[in-house]
Design an enzyme around this catalytic site. Structure first.
Site, PDB file in Angstrom:
ATOM      1  N   GLY A 242      41.664  -0.008  46.587  1.00 16.25           N
ATOM      2  CA  GLY A 242      41.697  -0.239  45.154  1.00 16.25           C
ATOM      3  C   GLY A 242      40.447  -0.968  44.729  1.00 16.25           C
ATOM      4  CG  HIS A 243      38.193   0.124  41.853  1.00 15.82           C
ATOM      5  ND1 HIS A 243      37.631   0.890  40.867  1.00 15.82           N
ATOM      6  CD2 HIS A 243      38.160   0.889  42.980  1.00 15.82           C
ATOM      7  CE1 HIS A 243      37.277   2.077  41.367  1.00 15.82           C
ATOM      8  NE2 HIS A 243      37.601   2.088  42.647  1.00 15.82           N
ATOM      9  N   GLY A 244      40.494  -3.995  43.249  1.00 16.66           N
ATOM     10  CA  GLY A 244      40.706  -5.435  43.173  1.00 16.66           C
ATOM     11  C   GLY A 244      41.545  -5.854  41.993  1.00 16.66           C
TER      12      GLY A 244
END
Ligand SMILES: *[C@@H]1O[C@H](CO)[C@@H](O)[C@H](O)[C@H]1NC(C)=O
Ligand SMILES: *[C@@H]1O[C@H](CO)[C@@H](O)[C@H](O)[C@H]1NC(C)=O
Ligand SMILES: *[C@@H]1O[C@H](CO)[C@@H](O)[C@H](O)[C@H]1NC(C)=O
Ligand SMILES: *[C@@H]1O[C@H](CO)[C@@H](O)[C@H](O)[C@H]1NC(C)=O
Ligand SMILES: *[C@@H]1O[C@H](CO)[C@@H](O)[C@H](O)[C@H]1NC(C)=O
Length: 395
Positions: A242-244
Site C-alpha cells: 500500500g501507500h501508507g
C-alpha cells in the site's frame, strides 16, 4: 455450565425462555432471505436488502438485519435515513458481491452507501467489489469508468463497523464522509498492490473517528485522511502492500477545512511506498494540519518511511511555480523504527511560503540496507529532536 439436577435444568429453561421472549419482543430480526434475497451469486438481491432496510428504518424498535452464509449479488444499495432513531445492526455471515460487469456501477460514486443514518452497526461480512476487470481496463488506454467506492457512510453518526472484510474494490474500499463518532474495528481490506486508487479507508469532513486492530493490503493509501478531519485515532493497524497512512492530498481546492488532532499509534508498515505521510498540492489553500502524533511505528522495507511532501503536483499540471498554502504545525514522530528501502528515510519538503513548524522527532531509528546510514532531507522546516535520531536529523 454443568447441569446434573433436572429441577435446576427446568429453572434454566424457563429462565432462558423468558429471556428470549423478551429479546424477540424488543429486537426485530429481519433475515434478508425472507425478503427474497438469494444466496446464489446470480440473482440480484438489492431489492430484498432495501425492503428489509425500509422496515427496520421505519420501526421504532431496534432491528437486526441478518445476511446468512452464502453469496449474495447486490447490484447497488443505498440505505437512507433519517430512520426512527433506533439502532440498526447488519449482521453478515455471508458475502455480498458487486456485479461482475464493472459498467453496471462503474460511473456511480458508491456501490453500498449509508446516508443520513444514526446508530447503524455492521458486524462481520465480506464485501467483494470484483474490481479486477476494471483495473485491467484502466491499465490499458481504454476509456474506463472511474469505479465505485465499495462502502460509504455519509452524513451519519454513531456508526460501528466490526469484523468486516472488503475485497477488490473498484475504487476506494471504505469512505467515511461528513460523519461523527464512527468506530472501525477488526476490519480487513485486501486488494493487489498494483490495483489503482483502491485506498483502504478514507476519512474526510468527519470527527471522532477510530480505526482499530485492522489489516489493510491494497494498491493505494491504507488510510487516507482528507480535509476537515478531526479527532481521528488509529491504533494497531498493519499496512502493506500500500501507500501508507497519509494525511492528504490536501489543497486540491482553495477553500478547505483543516486536519487536526490525529493520533496514529502502534502501526506497522510492510513493503509500502510510504509510512507516515503528509501530502499537499503545491497550490494556494486555506487548509492546515495541526496536532498530529505518530507513535510506536515499525517500518519494514518502506520506500519513504517519514515524509512531508508539500510540492505534490502530478504531471506538473495546475501547480508549477506555485507554493502550498497549507500550514503544517505540531507534528510529533515518537519511537519510529525499522528499515527504509531507499537511502532517504526521512524527508521534510515543506512549503516555501508556509514552512512546517513544531516538528518533533523523538527516538527515530531507521536503517538502510542493514546499515544505520539512511539520510534525512529538510527544506523549509523547523522543529526539535530528543533521544536517538538515526538518520542524523536535518532539523
Ligand atoms: C460469483 O460469480 C462471479 C461471476 O459472475 C464469479 O466471477 C465469482 O468468482 C463468483 N464468486 C464465487 C465466490 O463463486
Ligand atoms: C415507512 O413509513 C412511511 C411513512 O410512514 C410509509 O410511507 C412507508 O410505506 C413505510 N415503509 C415500510 C416498508 O413500512
Ligand atoms: C449519536 O451521537 C450524538 C452526538 O454525536 C448524540 O447526541 C446522539 O444521542 C447519538 N445517538 C445515538 C442513537 O446514540
Ligand atoms: C483528540 O482526539 C481524541 C480522540 O482521537 C480525543 O479523545 C481528544 O479529546 C481530542 N483532543 C482534543 C483537544 O480535542
Ligand atoms: C537502531 O536499531 C538497530 C536495529 O535495527 C539496533 O541494532 C541499533 O542498536 C539501534 N540504534 C540505537 C542507537 O538504538
Amino acid at each position: 455450565m454443568k447441569i446434573n439436577n433436572p429441577f435446576s435444568s427446568i429453572l434454566l429453561i424457563s429462565f432462558f425462555s423468558i429471556f428470549f421472549t423478551k429479546s424477540i419482543a424488543d429486537v426485530m430480526f429481519l433475515n434478508v432471505i425472507n425478503f427474497g434475497a438469494k444466496s446464489d451469486n446470480k440473482t440480484d438481491s438489492s431489492y430484498a436488502f432495501l425492503s428489509a432496510w425500509d422496515l427496520a428504518c421505519n420501526s421504532s424498535k431496534s432491528s437486526t438485519i441478518y445476511v446468512p452464509k452464502g453469496i449474495f449479488l447486490v447490484k447497488q444499495a443505498y440505505f437512507k435515513g433519517k430512520c426512527n432513531n433506533n439502532p440498526i445492526i447488519f449482521r453478515i455471515d455471508g458475502s455480498i458481491v458487486a456485479p461482475f460487469d464493472y459498467n453496471v456501477i462503474g460511473n456511480e460514486k458508491n456501490w453500498i452507501l449509508f446516508q443520513g443514518v444514526d446508530g447503524v452497526s455492521i458486524v462481520g461480512g465480506n464485501l467483494d467489489g470484483q474490481g479486477s476487470s476494471l483495473w485491467t481496463c484502466k491499465s490499458s488506454t481504454k476509456n474506463c469508468p472511474r469505479g465505485a467506492t465499495t462502502l460509504g457512510f455519509s452524513n451519519s453518526n454513531n456508526v460501528s463497523i466490526t469484523g468486516l472484510t472488503s475485497l477488490n474494490s473498484q475504487m476506494f474500499h471504505i469512505v467515511i464522509n461528513g460523519c461523527k463518532n464512527v468506530k472501525l474495528q477488526g476490519v480487513k481490506v485486501y486488494a493487489p498492490g498494483e490495483s489503482p486508487n483502491t485506498d483502504g479507508i478514507h476519512v474526510q469532513l468527519s470527527s471522532d473517528i477510530s480505526i482499530l486492530n485492522s489489516i489493510i493490503s491494497t494498491g493505494d493509501d491504507c488510510v487516507s485522511i482528507g480535509p476537515g478531519t478531526s479527532n481521528l485515532w488509529i491504533q494497531n493497524v498493519a499496512c502493506g502492500p500500500g501507500h501508507g497512512i497519509s494525511i492528504g492530498s490536501l489543497a486540491k481546492d482553495f477553500e478547505e477545512a483543516g486536519v487536526q488532532n490525529v493520533t496514529v499509534k502502534s502501526v506497522m508498515f510492510m513493503n509500502t511506498q510510504n509510512g507516515v505521510r503528509i501530502k499537499t498540492w503545491g497550490r494556494p489553500s486555506t487548509g492546515f494540519v495541526n496536532n498530529v502524533l505518530f507513535q510506536h511505528v515499525a517500518m519494514i522495507d518502506v520506500e519513504n518511511p517519514i515524509v512531508i511532501d508539500q510540492n505534490y503536483c502530478p504531471y506538473n499540471k495546475n501547480c508549477p511555480g506555485q507554493v502550498s498554502g497549507v500550514k503544517v504545525s505540531d507534528v510529533t514522530y515518537q519511537d519510529i523504527h525499522g528499515s527504509s528501502a531507499t537511502r532517504v528515510a526521512m524527508k521534510f519538503d515543506c512549503s516555501k511560503r508556509n514552512p512546517c513548524k513544531g516538528i518533533k522527532l523523538e527516538d527515530v531509528n531507521l536503517s538502510y540496507k542493514n546499515e544505520p546510514a539512511a539520510e534525512a532531507s529538510c527544506s523549509n522546516v523547523a522543529g526539535t529532536t530528543t533521544g536517538v535520531i538515526q538518520p542524523t536529523s536535518c532539523l
